[in-house]
Design a protein around this motif. Structure first.
Motif: not given
Length: 297
Positions: A223-246
């Motif tokens: 409706k608003l013609d905006i882009a869509v991106v998936f955010l993948k958040v992965s757990k690296v180890k306890r208390g640490y994460y990484k975020a990647e965009f697709y």
């Protein structure tokens, strides 16, 4: 009564938020014992969900995933409390945002809707606003909780790092106003909720089972013609994460019906199959699987 509950709980919440990490995770282990061993919180729901979506897995594999899930879930919810006193420097260290140029490049032309699932640590997604272009505004779309005082508390935590919150039912109106004001926005939305069956307009397979799907992201984008991106958040180890965009699409208006929704589900499912213990299994996500309308069969 709501205020009394909040007043009684707040001191404990504040203490948890300032604990050194070693003690913080010792406390998490203790809470895990209480929640799982003593109260057996939703153990049947978690077990049945895992058996339903992973029929190929052995009993020992299901039990392992269930055990690891509870460890992660307690960590994640306590990490949400940790946000209360988490500095920008600390969150950058513990939540590593990668390939942010994808978002920066898209927002030169149009706004972006970032969609994700209840996976790893979705609460720290609001810190992405630390990385986007200065002239772009960051927003998080949220649902109100029943206790007014806890709702305000959670809202204030999620609004840290200059992220503005938008109530879910006000999303369309807010984005339309921003577009009229020529404000490029980055909007974050958790999109794997199960809609009320009476309002379900989209049914698709998720983890091999046809269920009602919340397709609000696709409706907004087209409706608003905006882009869509998936955010993948992965757990690296306890208390640490990484975020990647697709990227899913930068031309939402010209996508086929349910194309954006199906793409989101494909990304979310791949993420879950890769590390099933980091998904939120306590929700009855597949409870309507036997109520598929004839037109969606």
């Amino acid at each position: 009564m709501q205020l009394l509950v909040f007043i009684l709980a707040y001191p404990l919440i504040w203490i948890i938020s300032i604990l050194p990490y070693r003690i913080f995770y010792w406390f998490s282990d203790f809470v895990h014992f209480v929640v799982v061993t003593v109260f057996k919180y939703r153990k049947k729901v978690v077990y049945n969900n895992l058996k339903l979506v992973f029929p190929e897995k052995t009993e020992s594999e299901i039990k392992r995933i269930q055990k690891e899930f509870y460890k992660h879930m307690i960590d994640m919810f306590l990490e949400m409390i940790k946000t209360m006193n988490l500095s920008k420097k600390e969150v950058k260290k513990r939540y590593d945002v990668q390939n942010i140029d994808i978002i920066k490049n898209i927002t030169k032309e149009k706004s972006v809707l970032i969609v994700c699932s209840h996976f790893a640590n979705w609460e720290w997604n609001v810190s992405i606003n630390n990385y986007i272009n200065a002239e772009t505004k960051g927003y998080a779309i949220y649902q109100r909780v029943s206790n007014k005082y806890f709702n305000d508390f959670i809202k204030n935590m999620r609004a840290r790092w200059n992220t503005e919150l938008i109530l879910q039912q006000h999303t369309m109106k807010a984005i339309i106003q921003n577009e009229r004001d020529n404000i490029k926005g980055v909007y974050g939305m958790v999109s794997d909720q199960s809609p009320q069956i009476s309002r379900a307009k989209c049914w698709e397979e998720f983890m091999g089972i046809k269920v009602p799907i919340f397709n609000g992201a696709e409706v907004l984008a087209k409706k608003l013609d905006i882009a869509v991106v998936f955010l993948k958040v992965s757990k690296v180890k306890r208390g640490y994460y990484k975020a990647e965009f697709y990227p899913i699409t930068t031309d939402a208006k010209h996508t086929e019906k349910n194309e954006i929704t199906k793409s989101f589900l494909k990304h979310a499912e791949a993420q879950i199959r890769e590390k099933p213990e980091h998904y939120l299994w306590t929700h009855r996500r597949w409870k309507h699987r036997d109520k598929v309308p004839i037109e969606f069969l």
